[in-house]
Design an enzyme around this catalytic site. Structure first.
Site, PDB file in Angstrom:
ATOM      1  N   ASP A  77       1.418   4.768   2.340  1.00 46.23           N
ATOM      2  CA  ASP A  77       1.006   5.384   3.602  1.00 46.23           C
ATOM      3  C   ASP A  77       1.403   6.863   3.630  1.00 46.23           C
ATOM      4  O   ASP A  77       2.550   7.203   3.320  1.00 46.23           O
ATOM      5  CB  ASP A  77       1.708   4.679   4.779  1.00 46.23           C
ATOM      6  CG  ASP A  77       1.530   3.161   4.751  1.00 46.23           C
ATOM      7  OD1 ASP A  77       0.434   2.699   5.060  1.00 46.23           O
ATOM      8  OD2 ASP A  77       2.496   2.449   4.373  1.00 46.23           O
ATOM      9  N   ASP A  86       0.863  -1.183   0.000  1.00 49.16           N
ATOM     10  CA  ASP A  86       0.000   0.000   0.000  1.00 49.16           C
ATOM     11  C   ASP A  86       0.899   1.233   0.000  1.00 49.16           C
ATOM     12  O   ASP A  86       2.124   1.101  -0.035  1.00 49.16           O
ATOM     13  CB  ASP A  86      -0.926  -0.008   1.235  1.00 49.16           C
ATOM     14  CG  ASP A  86      -0.164   0.179   2.546  1.00 49.16           C
ATOM     15  OD1 ASP A  86       1.083   0.274   2.525  1.00 49.16           O
ATOM     16  OD2 ASP A  86      -0.827   0.246   3.595  1.00 49.16           O
ATOM     17  N   ASP A 102      -3.296   4.414   2.741  1.00 48.52           N
ATOM     18  CA  ASP A 102      -3.660   4.753   4.123  1.00 48.52           C
ATOM     19  C   ASP A 102      -3.313   6.207   4.393  1.00 48.52           C
ATOM     20  O   ASP A 102      -2.213   6.650   4.072  1.00 48.52           O
ATOM     21  CB  ASP A 102      -2.869   3.883   5.131  1.00 48.52           C
ATOM     22  CG  ASP A 102      -3.383   2.445   5.193  1.00 48.52           C
ATOM     23  OD1 ASP A 102      -4.477   2.179   4.644  1.00 48.52           O
ATOM     24  OD2 ASP A 102      -2.691   1.606   5.796  1.00 48.52           O
TER      25      ASP A 102
END
Ligand code: DCT
Ligand code: MG
Length: 399
Positions: free
Chosen positions: A235, A233, A323
């Site tokens: 962040d 992902d 995120d």
């Protein structure tokens, strides 16, 4: 370039070191087992671990064992294998004999047996047995879906389900919204995110945040801040100097992403941060800052060099996990240190603080239990200094 030195050390030849090289040499000397000052710390926060792993063959085997213990909820050995793997990751040389590991911390009987087996046969039969185990394979498969944790995976396994189609055709299973999205975008989300894609997402978030408030601050964190080439992902920390404003920042950002038509999924968790409830003495998996777990639609045209996708994929976009976390500005350094990771580095920072300094460290605060006071920090360097630790750069935290 000090390979002349590392080569000599590895071969056990005596070396004459010039004064101008002394600092570099002292820096890496402790990573040579059997060397004159051979001390590798048991704490990852006292080691420098880059993304270059010279002992992948061992650390990948350890990770399989750690994962298998994790699936069986056997915490001790799981952590032991993660710690051992982390020690080997920090070495600037490849382990070629059991003797090389003699003075290393955190290596127990079981890990040494495994190392020996891999040195002898090039592989481990114990690891291969786990990899071919039906329960391990199924739990690994199920937990690879966004929104499916070990508990759910275990439940499905015990009901006799073994594949995604088993799960999706079982009428009594009600997937929640997160799991539905996880299955919907499974191919995209399980494909690694590249650095170029992370940069493109950085531009998108940067634009959105600054359209909302001009004094916004945005920082890339997580694995990409540690210099990793790929991640699962991306962040980011986003905040503003205006204290209190950060609490409503994320809903404004995600509204904007939605208007742009690129918000595929959003799980927003409002802030529960309350300084008067700190320090917290029990372990908490999540911090209390406002955060959101997103899936965004990333257009190929926004990515330099194109998407990290398969050749036959002609959609021109992919789904990516992002995120965002939004701490108040006076908590920024703690949040940045916590979200930069790696997980093992964080674990050891906290353990070091607790056991060696009688301090409590988490993503919100550093608290001195002896003096009964909070220690202030505006940068990560302040936190390392309070802990009496040498500063470790983000790219040296890949423990
Ligand atoms: N973190 C945290 N609290 C959580 C989850 C994560 O403090 N509940 C920290 C630890 C690592 C960092 O945030 C980023 O987490 P991940 O994205 O899971 O890890 P990563 O190191 O960025 O690895 P990847 O490249 O796989 O994303
Ligand atoms: Mg990450």
């Amino acid at each position: 370039d000090i390979s002349w030195f590392t080569d000599s050390m590895r071969e056990g030849r005596p070396v004459a070191v010039e004064t101008r090289h002394l600092i570099q040499v002292c820096d890496i000397l402790p990573t040579f087992p059997g060397g004159p000052t051979a001390t590798v710390s048991q704490y990852a926060c006292q080691r420098r671990t880059t993304t270059e792993n010279n002992n992948k063959i061992f650390t990948e085997a350890f990770e399989v064992l750690a994962e298998s213990y994790e699936f069986n909820e056997i915490e001790g050995p799981c952590l032991a294998f993660r710690r051992a793997g982390s020690v080997l990751k920090s070495l600037t040389f490849e382990v070629r004999s059991l003797g090389d590991t003699q003075d290393l911390p955190c290596l127990g009987e079981h890990t040494k047996e495994l190392i020996e087996e891999i040195l002898r046969y090039g592989r481990s039969f114990e690891v291969e047995k786990i990899l071919s185990d039906e329960r391990y394979q199924t739990l690994k498969l199920f937990t690879s879906v966004f929104g499916v944790g070990p508990k759910t995976a275990e439940k499905w396994y015990r009901r006799g389900l073994r594949s995604f189609s088993d799960v999706l055709t079982e009428p009594s299973i009600q997937l929640n919204r997160m799991q539905q999205t996880g299955f919907l975008h499974y191919e995209d989300i399980s494909r690694a995110v590249s650095k170029a894609e992370a940069r493109a997402l950085g531009n998108i978030i940067d634009e959105a945040v600054h359209a909302i408030t001009l004094d916004a601050v945005i920082s890339l964190t997580g694995g990409f801040r540690r210099g990793k080439e790929f991640g699962h992902d991306v962040d980011f920390i986003v905040t503003t100097p205006e204290l209190g404003r950060e609490r409503s920042l994320l809903p404004d950002v995600t509204d904007r992403l939605e208007q742009q038509g690129i918000l595929l999924y959003c799980d927003y968790q409002a802030s529960t941060f309350d300084m008067s409830k700190l320090p917290c003495h029990r372990f908490e998996a999540m911090d209390h800052f406002a955060k959101c777990f997103l899936i965004l639609r990333l257009e190929a045209s926004k990515v330099e060099g194109g998407l990290n996708s398969t050749e036959e994929d002609s959609r021109g976009w992919r789904a990516v996990r992002v995120d965002l976390v939004s701490p108040p500005m006076d908590r920024y350094a703690f949040a940045l240190l916590g979200w930069t990771g790696s997980r093992q580095f964080e674990r050891d920072l906290r353990r070091f603080a607790r056991l060696e300094r009688r301090m409590l460290l988490d993503n919100h605060i550093l608290y001195d239990k002896t003096k009964k006071e909070f220690l202030a920090a505006t940068t990560e360097k302040d936190i390392f200094a309070h802990l009496g630790l040498e500063y470790i750069e983000p790219w040296q935290r890949n423990a």
